[in-house]
Design an enzyme around this catalytic site. Structure first.
Site, PDB file in Angstrom:
ATOM      1  N   SER B  29       0.692  -1.280  -0.191  1.00 12.74           N
ATOM      2  CA  SER B  29      -0.163   0.077   0.273  1.00 12.74           C
ATOM      3  C   SER B  29       0.715   1.477   0.136  1.00 12.74           C
ATOM      4  O   SER B  29       0.421   2.735  -0.089  1.00 12.74           O
ATOM      5  CB  SER B  29      -0.677  -0.161   0.842  1.00 12.74           C
ATOM      6  OG  SER B  29      -0.367   0.026   2.762  1.00 12.74           O
ATOM      7  N   CYS B  30       2.022   1.197   0.647  1.00 13.53           N
ATOM      8  CA  CYS B  30       2.598   2.583   0.317  1.00 13.53           C
ATOM      9  C   CYS B  30       3.090   2.550  -0.812  1.00 13.53           C
ATOM     10  O   CYS B  30       3.042   2.191  -2.471  1.00 13.53           O
ATOM     11  CB  CYS B  30       4.515   2.159   1.016  1.00 13.53           C
ATOM     12  SG  CYS B  30       4.419   1.150   2.718  1.00 13.53           S
ATOM     13  N   VAL B  31       3.843   4.372  -1.043  1.00 12.75           N
ATOM     14  CA  VAL B  31       4.176   4.698  -2.561  1.00 12.75           C
ATOM     15  C   VAL B  31       4.977   5.159  -2.641  1.00 12.75           C
ATOM     16  O   VAL B  31       5.962   5.494  -1.613  1.00 12.75           O
ATOM     17  CB  VAL B  31       2.792   5.849  -2.287  1.00 12.75           C
ATOM     18  CG1 VAL B  31       3.519   6.218  -4.269  1.00 12.75           C
ATOM     19  CG2 VAL B  31       1.520   5.234  -2.819  1.00 12.75           C
ATOM     20  N   GLY B 107       0.992   1.531  -3.432  1.00 13.72           N
ATOM     21  CA  GLY B 107      -0.598   2.055  -3.875  1.00 13.72           C
ATOM     22  C   GLY B 107      -1.414   1.017  -4.374  1.00 13.72           C
ATOM     23  O   GLY B 107      -2.382   1.298  -4.097  1.00 13.72           O
TER      24      GLY B 107
END
Lengths: 200, 174
Positions: B29-31, B107
């Site tokens: 989910s990190c960008v 993401g």
């Protein structure tokens, strides 16, 4: 500070006791001695969390459980591909053994989900009983993905609380078979402090 | 000889060394946000965890909300502070935001059913990074975002190119 440290160490003890119970059950299932190869818990800087369970890009089969109730958190169980096959052949030799019949990814996921259920429920029950609190897990989901992507997504929760996460890490191994699985327990820190007040 | 610099969760790193490769492993989910100045041949990368520093903002002891985030928190953790910090790292050595090349990856929604109290974290991170880039006057990013799979992002500092690797799709330039 001392009270908090004691409380976390109690949490660690209970998680290990739970894994001991799961270990006994799984040893009986597989007919092989299952050993706890690594047990540790500590505050870990967020940037280190994705590397807790080996190379972050390696694809693993993971069981992911969130829980609520008196404390919130997440429990992840990682199975490396080579271990999945070995564990499956021991638990369901008629399907996954050398003379096994039709194999399917869905069946494998289901079997791994069962192992995760045994381990997850044993650990969570022990913590709940030990602290005399209610823990309500949601049914696990099985994800086949990079270990680091799964664990870093789960860590976003911990990121809400600070720049480090309290992590209990455990590894169980079947030495004879060279198979293992890893457990990453991520309780939310604020909740655990609440637990501390409850049990005094 | 390449030299990998790992950009961990909530970190921002930058480099002017042509052999350096900035790497954000296993974005879920990190960008990952990468910036590169073609004149200086300098690059920066941020590994964003959460969309907004307002979540971590705490008042200073004198009652003035002087800092955007708590002094205990890393600027790379939040989209708004991470992108600002990465831009500041490069402008401090003479880079110009308007000529920077920008990439964004990650993401994703890798765990079915996983949300934070604020909603789908991956989508929120993408939105927050895009808004911050726009607010700071940076060019539109080249991107590989969303979906349900993890990615590793690399920025080759000497060449000014970025790649994304995923298990199902292999490595590709974005």
């Amino acid at each position: 500070m001392q009270k908090e440290a004691l409380e976390y160490s109690r949490f660690h003890e209970l998680a290990v006791l739970g894994l001991e119970r799961a270990r006994a059950v799984l040893s009986a299932y597989t007919g092989r001695p299952l050993r706890l190869a690594a047990v540790r818990s500590d505050y870990v800087e967020l940037n280190r969390v994705p590397f807790l369970s080996g190379p972050p890009e390696q694809v693993v089969l993971s069981s992911y459980v969130t829980f609520g109730g008196d404390i919130e958190g997440q429990l992840l169980i990682f199975f490396r591909p080579e271990s999945v096959e070995k564990l499956a052949s021991l638990l369901a030799p008629h399907v996954f053994g050398p003379l096994g019949g039709q194999r399917s990814a869905a069946l494998l996921d289901s079997l791994i989900g069962e192992i995760a259920n045994v381990v997850g429920s044993a650990v969570l029950n022990e913590v709940a009983d030990g602290f005399n609190i209610k823990i309500v897990p949601v049914p696990p989901v099985i994800v086949r993905e990079m270990a680091g992507a799964v664990i870093s997504t789960a860590t976003a929760y911990a990121g809400l609380d600070g720049d480090s996460a309290y992590v209990a890490y455990m590894k169980a191994t079947l030495d004879e078979e060279n198979a293992s699985f890893e457990i990453v327990f991520l309780p939310r820190m604020g909740n655990l402090q609440g637990t501390s007040q409850k049990t005094v | 000889m390449r030299n990998s610099l790992v950009v961990g969760l909530a970190e921002v790193k930058w480099s002017v060394l042509p052999e350096d490769v900035l790497v954000a492993f296993s974005l879920g989910s990190c960008v990952g946000v990468a910036l590169w100045d073609p004149v200086l041949k300098a690059g920066a990368m941020a590994h964003v965890m959460l969309p907004s520093s307002s979540r971590g903002r705490k008042p200073a002891e004198n009652g003035v909300d002087a800092c955007r985030i708590s002094r205990f928190e890393k600027p790379g953790k939040y989209a708004d502070t991470a992108v600002e910090y990465a831009v500041r790292c490069l402008t401090a050595i003479g880079a110009e935001p308007s000529r920077m090349v920008v990439w964004m990856a990650g993401g994703a929604h890798v765990i079915p059913g996983f949300t934070l109290p604020t909603g789908d974290i991956g989508a929120a991170n993408i939105r927050a990074v895009s808004e911050t880039l726009k607010r700071l006057g940076l060019p539109e990013p080249r991107q590989d975002v969303g979906g349900d799979y993890g990615r590793t992002m690399r920025l080759y500092v000497g060449e000014g190119r970025a790649t994304v690797y995923s298990v199902s799709r292999g490595e590709k330039e974005i």
